[in-house]
Design a protein around this motif. Structure first.
Motif, PDB file in Angstrom:
ATOM      1  N   TYR A  66       0.839  -1.191   0.000  1.00  0.00           N
ATOM      2  CA  TYR A  66       0.000   0.000   0.000  1.00  0.00           C
ATOM      3  C   TYR A  66       0.879   1.247   0.000  1.00  0.00           C
ATOM      4  O   TYR A  66       0.640   2.177  -0.762  1.00  0.00           O
ATOM      5  CB  TYR A  66      -0.900   0.044   1.231  1.00  0.00           C
ATOM      6  CG  TYR A  66      -2.078  -0.902   1.267  1.00  0.00           C
ATOM      7  CD1 TYR A  66      -2.216  -1.969   0.382  1.00  0.00           C
ATOM      8  CD2 TYR A  66      -3.061  -0.727   2.221  1.00  0.00           C
ATOM      9  CE1 TYR A  66      -3.303  -2.819   0.457  1.00  0.00           C
ATOM     10  CE2 TYR A  66      -4.156  -1.577   2.299  1.00  0.00           C
ATOM     11  CZ  TYR A  66      -4.271  -2.618   1.409  1.00  0.00           C
ATOM     12  OH  TYR A  66      -5.357  -3.454   1.481  1.00  0.00           O
ATOM     13  N   LEU A  67       1.869   1.262   0.875  1.00  0.00           N
ATOM     14  CA  LEU A  67       2.756   2.423   0.958  1.00  0.00           C
ATOM     15  C   LEU A  67       3.437   2.672  -0.384  1.00  0.00           C
ATOM     16  O   LEU A  67       3.507   3.808  -0.856  1.00  0.00           O
ATOM     17  CB  LEU A  67       3.799   2.223   2.062  1.00  0.00           C
ATOM     18  CG  LEU A  67       4.828   3.344   2.224  1.00  0.00           C
ATOM     19  CD1 LEU A  67       4.157   4.680   2.548  1.00  0.00           C
ATOM     20  CD2 LEU A  67       5.843   2.980   3.310  1.00  0.00           C
ATOM     21  N   LYS A  68       3.896   1.616  -1.012  1.00  0.00           N
ATOM     22  CA  LYS A  68       4.540   1.739  -2.325  1.00  0.00           C
ATOM     23  C   LYS A  68       3.571   2.337  -3.350  1.00  0.00           C
ATOM     24  O   LYS A  68       3.931   3.228  -4.129  1.00  0.00           O
ATOM     25  CB  LYS A  68       5.031   0.362  -2.777  1.00  0.00           C
ATOM     26  CG  LYS A  68       5.852   0.377  -4.023  1.00  0.00           C
ATOM     27  CD  LYS A  68       6.383  -1.015  -4.332  1.00  0.00           C
ATOM     28  CE  LYS A  68       7.163  -1.017  -5.629  1.00  0.00           C
ATOM     29  NZ  LYS A  68       7.630  -2.345  -5.999  1.00  0.00           N
ATOM     30  N   ALA A  69       2.329   1.874  -3.334  1.00  0.00           N
ATOM     31  CA  ALA A  69       1.306   2.384  -4.265  1.00  0.00           C
ATOM     32  C   ALA A  69       0.973   3.846  -3.971  1.00  0.00           C
ATOM     33  O   ALA A  69       0.880   4.668  -4.892  1.00  0.00           O
ATOM     34  CB  ALA A  69       0.048   1.526  -4.175  1.00  0.00           C
ATOM     35  N   PHE A  70       0.801   4.188  -2.690  1.00  0.00           N
ATOM     36  CA  PHE A  70       0.490   5.576  -2.319  1.00  0.00           C
ATOM     37  C   PHE A  70       1.609   6.518  -2.758  1.00  0.00           C
ATOM     38  O   PHE A  70       1.352   7.599  -3.284  1.00  0.00           O
ATOM     39  CB  PHE A  70       0.276   5.717  -0.804  1.00  0.00           C
ATOM     40  CG  PHE A  70      -0.878   4.923  -0.250  1.00  0.00           C
ATOM     41  CD1 PHE A  70      -2.062   4.769  -0.959  1.00  0.00           C
ATOM     42  CD2 PHE A  70      -0.774   4.323   0.993  1.00  0.00           C
ATOM     43  CE1 PHE A  70      -3.121   4.049  -0.430  1.00  0.00           C
ATOM     44  CE2 PHE A  70      -1.831   3.601   1.526  1.00  0.00           C
ATOM     45  CZ  PHE A  70      -3.002   3.451   0.808  1.00  0.00           C
ATOM     46  N   ARG A  71       2.835   6.096  -2.533  1.00  0.00           N
ATOM     47  CA  ARG A  71       3.988   6.937  -2.925  1.00  0.00           C
ATOM     48  C   ARG A  71       4.048   7.119  -4.441  1.00  0.00           C
ATOM     49  O   ARG A  71       4.323   8.210  -4.927  1.00  0.00           O
ATOM     50  CB  ARG A  71       5.285   6.311  -2.427  1.00  0.00           C
ATOM     51  CG  ARG A  71       5.550   6.556  -0.987  1.00  0.00           C
ATOM     52  CD  ARG A  71       6.917   6.035  -0.614  1.00  0.00           C
ATOM     53  NE  ARG A  71       7.244   6.378   0.742  1.00  0.00           N
ATOM     54  CZ  ARG A  71       8.004   5.637   1.525  1.00  0.00           C
ATOM     55  NH1 ARG A  71       8.522   4.515   1.071  1.00  0.00           N
ATOM     56  NH2 ARG A  71       8.268   6.025   2.750  1.00  0.00           N
TER      57      ARG A  71
END
Length: 196
Positions: A41-46
């Motif tokens: 999720y963090l990778k996608a949000f970034r």
């Protein structure tokens, strides 16, 4: 004895296969917990923040409202006379609850033909694309979770016409999205993973 062992092995196999795909992270009121449990999720949000400029906390607040972070979220079924199934309320599906037609427009326009609504990186990229259109067409800041959500819900034309003004329930929901975005923003500022 061998039947018991066989049954236990079968139970373990079945348990390991079930339910994880669409299940949301625990503690949806804590942004740091969400990205700790789901590093993808963090990778996608970034990636969406970098490509489209939509801040992580705005993305997270809208996804929370739309699907509660369930990859396979769908709208409820409609029933005639309370018992005859009439299909779903809409074609909204996945993390972002994108409608079929809007999703198809996104895939064509953004060059993402293989994108899937139940994949977090595609859902956040869709939101970035859509929210940028909201900014261009309606002048709504990418940091304005409340008005971005109103345009997300009522569409660009509906937002421009002010259709949300006659929907007190939607105004309440948009206020909750704004409050959650602010909460997530504060939490993300304290979380080491988000600051890397």
């Amino acid at each position: 004895m061998s039947r018991i062992i066989g049954a236990m092995i079968l139970l373990l196999i079945v348990a390991s296969c079930g339910g994880g795909g669409g299940s949301p992270p625990r503690n949806l009121d804590n942004a740091c917990s969400i990205i700790k449990q789901r590093p993808e999720y963090l990778k996608a949000f970034r990636a969406t923040e970098k490509r489209w400029g939509v801040p992580m906390h705005v993305q997270m607040a809208v996804i929370h409202q739309e699907s509660r972070f369930r990859s396979d979220a769908r709208t409820p079924h409609r029933f005639a006379l309370g018992v005859i199934p009439m299909g779903r309320q809409s074609s909204a599906y996945g993390y972002s609850q994108a409608l079929d037609g809007t999703w198809d427009d996104y895939r064509r326009s953004a060059g993402r033909r293989g994108a899937k609504r139940n994949r977090i990186k595609d859902a956040t990229d869709f939101m970035g694309w859509y929210m940028n259109q909201t900014r261009e067409r309606n002048g709504v800041s990418l940091y304005d979770a409340r008005n971005q959500y109103l345009a997300y819900h009522d569409g660009h034309t509906g937002y421009a016409r002010g259709t949300y003004r006659s929907k007190p329930w939607l105004l309440r929901v948009a206020g909750k999205v704004q409050a959650r975005a602010e909460m997530y923003q504060t939490q993300l500022a304290t979380c080491r993973r988000a600051r890397r």
